[in-house]
Scaffold this motif. Sequence first.
Motif, PDB file in Angstrom:
ATOM      1  N   LEU A  85       0.819  -1.201   0.000  1.00 54.15           N
ATOM      2  CA  LEU A  85       0.000   0.000   0.000  1.00 54.15           C
ATOM      3  C   LEU A  85       0.853   1.250   0.000  1.00 54.15           C
ATOM      4  N   LYS A  86       0.209   2.325  -0.376  1.00 54.53           N
ATOM      5  CA  LYS A  86       0.867   3.619  -0.249  1.00 54.53           C
ATOM      6  C   LYS A  86       0.934   3.959   1.234  1.00 54.53           C
ATOM      7  N   HIS A  87       2.082   4.348   1.689  1.00 54.15           N
ATOM      8  CA  HIS A  87       2.283   4.701   3.090  1.00 54.15           C
ATOM      9  C   HIS A  87       1.337   5.826   3.495  1.00 54.15           C
ATOM     10  N   LYS A  88       1.049   6.728   2.562  1.00 53.32           N
ATOM     11  CA  LYS A  88       0.198   7.881   2.830  1.00 53.32           C
ATOM     12  C   LYS A  88      -1.205   7.461   3.280  1.00 53.32           C
ATOM     13  N   ASP A  89      -1.745   6.394   2.712  1.00 54.90           N
ATOM     14  CA  ASP A  89      -3.092   5.949   3.080  1.00 54.90           C
ATOM     15  C   ASP A  89      -3.171   5.577   4.557  1.00 54.90           C
ATOM     16  N   SER A  90      -2.167   4.866   5.036  1.00 52.78           N
ATOM     17  CA  SER A  90      -2.156   4.462   6.444  1.00 52.78           C
ATOM     18  C   SER A  90      -1.930   5.659   7.366  1.00 52.78           C
ATOM     19  N   VAL A  91      -1.121   6.594   6.925  1.00 56.11           N
ATOM     20  CA  VAL A  91      -0.900   7.813   7.714  1.00 56.11           C
ATOM     21  C   VAL A  91      -2.195   8.619   7.775  1.00 56.11           C
ATOM     22  N   ASP A  92      -2.893   8.719   6.649  1.00 54.23           N
ATOM     23  CA  ASP A  92      -4.184   9.420   6.631  1.00 54.23           C
ATOM     24  C   ASP A  92      -5.172   8.761   7.590  1.00 54.23           C
ATOM     25  N   LEU A  93      -5.204   7.444   7.595  1.00 48.86           N
ATOM     26  CA  LEU A  93      -6.083   6.705   8.490  1.00 48.86           C
ATOM     27  C   LEU A  93      -5.780   7.047   9.945  1.00 48.86           C
ATOM     28  N   LYS A  94      -4.511   7.014  10.289  1.00 46.50           N
ATOM     29  CA  LYS A  94      -4.118   7.326  11.666  1.00 46.50           C
ATOM     30  C   LYS A  94      -4.485   8.769  12.023  1.00 46.50           C
ATOM     31  N   ASN A  95      -4.279   9.693  11.095  1.00 48.71           N
ATOM     32  CA  ASN A  95      -4.605  11.096  11.354  1.00 48.71           C
ATOM     33  C   ASN A  95      -6.106  11.312  11.563  1.00 48.71           C
ATOM     34  N   ILE A  96      -6.922  10.625  10.799  1.00 56.79           N
ATOM     35  CA  ILE A  96      -8.375  10.719  10.977  1.00 56.79           C
ATOM     36  C   ILE A  96      -8.752  10.218  12.374  1.00 56.79           C
ATOM     37  N   CYS A  97      -8.155   9.108  12.784  1.00 56.00           N
ATOM     38  CA  CYS A  97      -8.444   8.551  14.108  1.00 56.00           C
ATOM     39  C   CYS A  97      -7.982   9.487  15.219  1.00 56.00           C
ATOM     40  N   LEU A  98      -6.822  10.092  15.037  1.00 51.91           N
ATOM     41  CA  LEU A  98      -6.334  11.055  16.032  1.00 51.91           C
ATOM     42  C   LEU A  98      -7.263  12.258  16.134  1.00 51.91           C
ATOM     43  N   ARG A  99      -7.716  12.758  14.998  1.00 49.87           N
ATOM     44  CA  ARG A  99      -8.634  13.897  14.998  1.00 49.87           C
ATOM     45  C   ARG A  99      -9.943  13.532  15.698  1.00 49.87           C
ATOM     46  N   MET A 100     -10.429  12.326  15.473  1.00 50.48           N
ATOM     47  CA  MET A 100     -11.656  11.886  16.134  1.00 50.48           C
ATOM     48  C   MET A 100     -11.447  11.777  17.645  1.00 50.48           C
ATOM     49  N   ALA A 101     -10.256  11.344  18.049  1.00 50.25           N
ATOM     50  CA  ALA A 101      -9.974  11.159  19.476  1.00 50.25           C
ATOM     51  C   ALA A 101      -9.890  12.480  20.219  1.00 50.25           C
ATOM     52  N   ILE A 102      -9.431  13.522  19.546  1.00 50.84           N
ATOM     53  CA  ILE A 102      -9.289  14.813  20.239  1.00 50.84           C
ATOM     54  C   ILE A 102     -10.481  15.738  20.018  1.00 50.84           C
ATOM     55  N   ALA A 103     -11.498  15.242  19.300  1.00 52.97           N
ATOM     56  CA  ALA A 103     -12.699  16.053  19.068  1.00 52.97           C
ATOM     57  C   ALA A 103     -13.319  16.424  20.406  1.00 52.97           C
ATOM     58  N   GLU A 104     -13.919  17.594  20.441  1.00 59.25           N
ATOM     59  CA  GLU A 104     -14.505  18.102  21.676  1.00 59.25           C
ATOM     60  C   GLU A 104     -15.528  17.133  22.233  1.00 59.25           C
ATOM     61  N   GLY A 105     -15.330  16.751  23.484  1.00 63.35           N
ATOM     62  CA  GLY A 105     -16.276  15.879  24.160  1.00 63.35           C
ATOM     63  C   GLY A 105     -16.312  14.469  23.614  1.00 63.35           C
ATOM     64  N   GLY A 106     -15.350  14.107  22.785  1.00 65.76           N
ATOM     65  CA  GLY A 106     -15.338  12.768  22.221  1.00 65.76           C
ATOM     66  C   GLY A 106     -16.473  12.515  21.241  1.00 65.76           C
ATOM     67  N   SER A 107     -17.106  13.594  20.777  1.00 64.09           N
ATOM     68  CA  SER A 107     -18.229  13.418  19.869  1.00 64.09           C
ATOM     69  C   SER A 107     -17.736  13.010  18.486  1.00 64.09           C
ATOM     70  N   ARG A 108     -18.521  12.184  17.857  1.00 70.95           N
ATOM     71  CA  ARG A 108     -18.181  11.736  16.508  1.00 70.95           C
ATOM     72  C   ARG A 108     -19.231  12.292  15.561  1.00 70.95           C
ATOM     73  N   SER A 109     -18.773  12.962  14.551  1.00 77.25           N
ATOM     74  CA  SER A 109     -19.720  13.497  13.577  1.00 77.25           C
ATOM     75  C   SER A 109     -19.838  12.508  12.424  1.00 77.25           C
ATOM     76  N   ASN A 110     -20.903  12.664  11.687  1.00 78.37           N
ATOM     77  CA  ASN A 110     -21.073  11.827  10.499  1.00 78.37           C
ATOM     78  C   ASN A 110     -19.926  12.055   9.523  1.00 78.37           C
ATOM     79  N   ARG A 111     -19.442  13.297   9.459  1.00 78.88           N
ATOM     80  CA  ARG A 111     -18.334  13.611   8.557  1.00 78.88           C
ATOM     81  C   ARG A 111     -17.088  12.798   8.921  1.00 78.88           C
ATOM     82  N   ASP A 112     -16.768  12.740  10.217  1.00 86.41           N
ATOM     83  CA  ASP A 112     -15.611  11.967  10.660  1.00 86.41           C
ATOM     84  C   ASP A 112     -15.771  10.491  10.311  1.00 86.41           C
ATOM     85  N   LEU A 113     -16.958   9.966  10.550  1.00 80.74           N
ATOM     86  CA  LEU A 113     -17.194   8.552  10.253  1.00 80.74           C
ATOM     87  C   LEU A 113     -17.125   8.277   8.755  1.00 80.74           C
ATOM     88  N   ARG A 114     -17.642   9.206   7.951  1.00 79.64           N
ATOM     89  CA  ARG A 114     -17.554   9.043   6.489  1.00 79.64           C
ATOM     90  C   ARG A 114     -16.100   9.064   6.030  1.00 79.64           C
TER      91      ARG A 114
END
Length: 156
Positions: A85-114
């Motif tokens: 795989l492209k290394h970038k895809d896995s880095v993007d995945l990790k970054n999305i997860c990190l952004r979800m983890a630091i979201a205010e109040g741990g809330s998950r938006s539909n955008r994050d899940l998409r």
Amino acid sequence: MGLSSLTHQIDALNILNDLRAHATTGNRDGEGPCTGDLVKQPRRLKTIAERARESCLARLLEILAQLIALEEDFIKDVSYGRSLLKHKDSVDLKNICLRMAIAEGGSRSNRDLRELRDCLRLIVGNLLAYVRELNNLSSAETTHRLRELFNSFPEI
């Protein structure tokens, strides 16, 4: 697949597991934790949308865990020096997860899940294309399992 890409995916899985564990222990339906000897505070019930997002996150976690297991098995069966795989895809995945983890109040938006779903879908699709190119016995089983995984993504 390069081991660093797999490491990013494992990190993403751990982040999502922590996020999910925090959300379920900190926001259960019913009553809250005891603040005094016998005093219990009522908690707000979850909305249908919140429950749906939790269910979607659980399914995406399951898909990621299956993907990692598939890649690890495939790496054992086929010893190719080239990255799957492209290394970038896995880095993007990790970054999305990190952004979800630091979201205010741990809330998950539909955008994050998409975004999480689309990133996982991209990784599975790229891996499927790579495995199809190999066209050998071990890749036939992997192709079948990846196709099933690709078709199991939830709608958000």
